[in-house]
Design an enzyme around this catalytic site. Sequence first.
Site, short mmCIF file in Angstrom:
data_model
loop_
_atom_site.label_atom_id
_atom_site.label_comp_id
_atom_site.label_asym_id
_atom_site.label_seq_id
_atom_site.Cartn_x
_atom_site.Cartn_y
_atom_site.Cartn_z
N GLU A 90 0.83 -1.21 0.00
CA GLU A 90 0.00 0.00 0.00
C GLU A 90 0.86 1.27 0.00
OE1 GLU A 90 -3.13 -0.23 2.94
OE2 GLU A 90 -4.23 1.43 2.06
N HIS A 101 5.04 -27.50 0.30
CA HIS A 101 4.36 -28.67 -0.29
C HIS A 101 3.38 -28.26 -1.37
CE1 HIS A 101 5.93 -31.37 2.86
NE2 HIS A 101 6.00 -30.21 3.53
N LYS A 146 -12.92 3.36 -2.18
CA LYS A 146 -13.82 3.79 -1.09
C LYS A 146 -14.83 4.81 -1.60
CE LYS A 146 -10.73 3.14 2.89
NZ LYS A 146 -10.07 3.79 4.00
O1 PA5 Z 1 -3.17 1.99 5.70
C1 PA5 Z 1 -4.21 2.52 5.37
O2 PA5 Z 1 -4.35 3.77 5.31
C2 PA5 Z 1 -5.45 1.68 5.02
O3 PA5 Z 1 -5.14 0.34 5.01
C3 PA5 Z 1 -6.56 1.98 6.02
O4 PA5 Z 1 -6.12 1.65 7.31
C4 PA5 Z 1 -7.83 1.18 5.68
O5 PA5 Z 1 -8.28 1.47 4.39
C5 PA5 Z 1 -8.93 1.50 6.70
O6 PA5 Z 1 -9.17 2.86 6.76
P1 PA5 Z 1 -9.84 3.53 8.01
O7 PA5 Z 1 -8.92 3.38 9.16
O8 PA5 Z 1 -10.08 4.94 7.64
O9 PA5 Z 1 -11.13 2.76 8.24
#
Ligand code: PA5
Length: 393
Positions: free
Chosen positions: A252, A273, A384
């Site tokens: 990410e 395996h 989102k």
């Molecule tokens: O690292 C990140 O920013 C994402 O993985 C968020 O944590 C994830 O999309 C969840 O978002 P939020 O904490 O706003 O619910």
Amino acid sequence: MKISFLNQSFKDYIDKYRKIISQFSLSDYPFLRTLKDEQFIREIYLKVLKTATELANCTDALVIVGIGGSILLSRGILQGQNCNNVYFLGQGLDFDAFDKTLKMLKGKKLSLAFISKSGTTIECKLMFEYLKNFVEKENIVVISSKNSQIYKDADKDDISCFEIPESVGGRFSFFTPVGMFPLAYAKLDFLKFYNGFLQEIKSFENDIFNSNEFSYACARKELSNNFQVESVISFDYKIQSLLPCICQLLAESLGKENKGIYPSPCYFSEDLHSIGQFMQEGKKCFFETFITCAKDEKNNSKNFNFNDEINNIKSIYKKYNSIACNSSIKAHADGGNKIINIELDSLSEEECGRLIAFFILSVLLYAKLDGVNPLNQGGVENYKSNMKKFLNE
Ligand code: PA5
């Protein structure tokens, strides 16, 4: 912790990257300034610990609702410690996935924690709204940005609220109430993880060019010229439980602008395996990063007693696991695979904190080398906002 390389020489290309990293400074990352503020973090922790302990003493189990960076690390740590009174729900939109856990929770007195920086993530909101009906208000906790609507509403409604500092994004937020609360409820010592995290940052700052993070980031960058995939491999259950979080952090933060390396978690020896076949004889589109452990945190042999079947079987497993690890590294290296080995001193909480810092700092260095912003996640945000748009139609 130490890092080593097989089938590649790290020294060959190091000078190439020194110049770029000489412009790197941790002070460019406000989230690290927040996390390094020991007094600030310790003060918050005391408040979180108080609430979590009270709830742990009056309820049977904690349900955590959250997704992605907001829960992956605490879920991994609790899983690695075989913790059995904390459950995670709301990590998707197929209700079938939650059925088993919901049935197990029937009849239990529950605490409920909603953990979301934005407070608007649909997967979590849906589950939270549902579960709120079964949990007493005084047993609910909201952990979110102070600016989120859910935080403001909960605060007004006298629900316990803890803030995720504005500068700290989801996958970097474990050392805030995001990680503090789940660990404290489960009676794990958050501060041991935090101490390890701080120690690693300090030693990195002292000598960036001789740090493990610099070696790892440069090796990855060089390997990215020929490989699209990094297999992140572990033989140890405690580390395996962290692989989803490590892979998320790498993917990410660095998978953007058509750049990055796809991180793929591997659970050995089980995967030896199955996909292990591909890794030895299939297309060489990947390199391998092993996270291994030099020794366990407890020396079981001290208490070794032939009448104690558990100790006996544990030490047999430990020996076999270590032989399997060495055998597979050798087999893969003999087959010509490029291998990075990150060797931990132990599986202690402190060393785990160091490992978290290691990956965060390596990600920041790699982002600098690749010229991307590690702190945003445009693709995730697009998903989102599409989701919200279509829900409103
Ligand atoms: O690292 C990140 O920013 C994402 O993985 C968020 O944590 C994830 O999309 C969840 O978002 P939020 O904490 O706003 O619910």
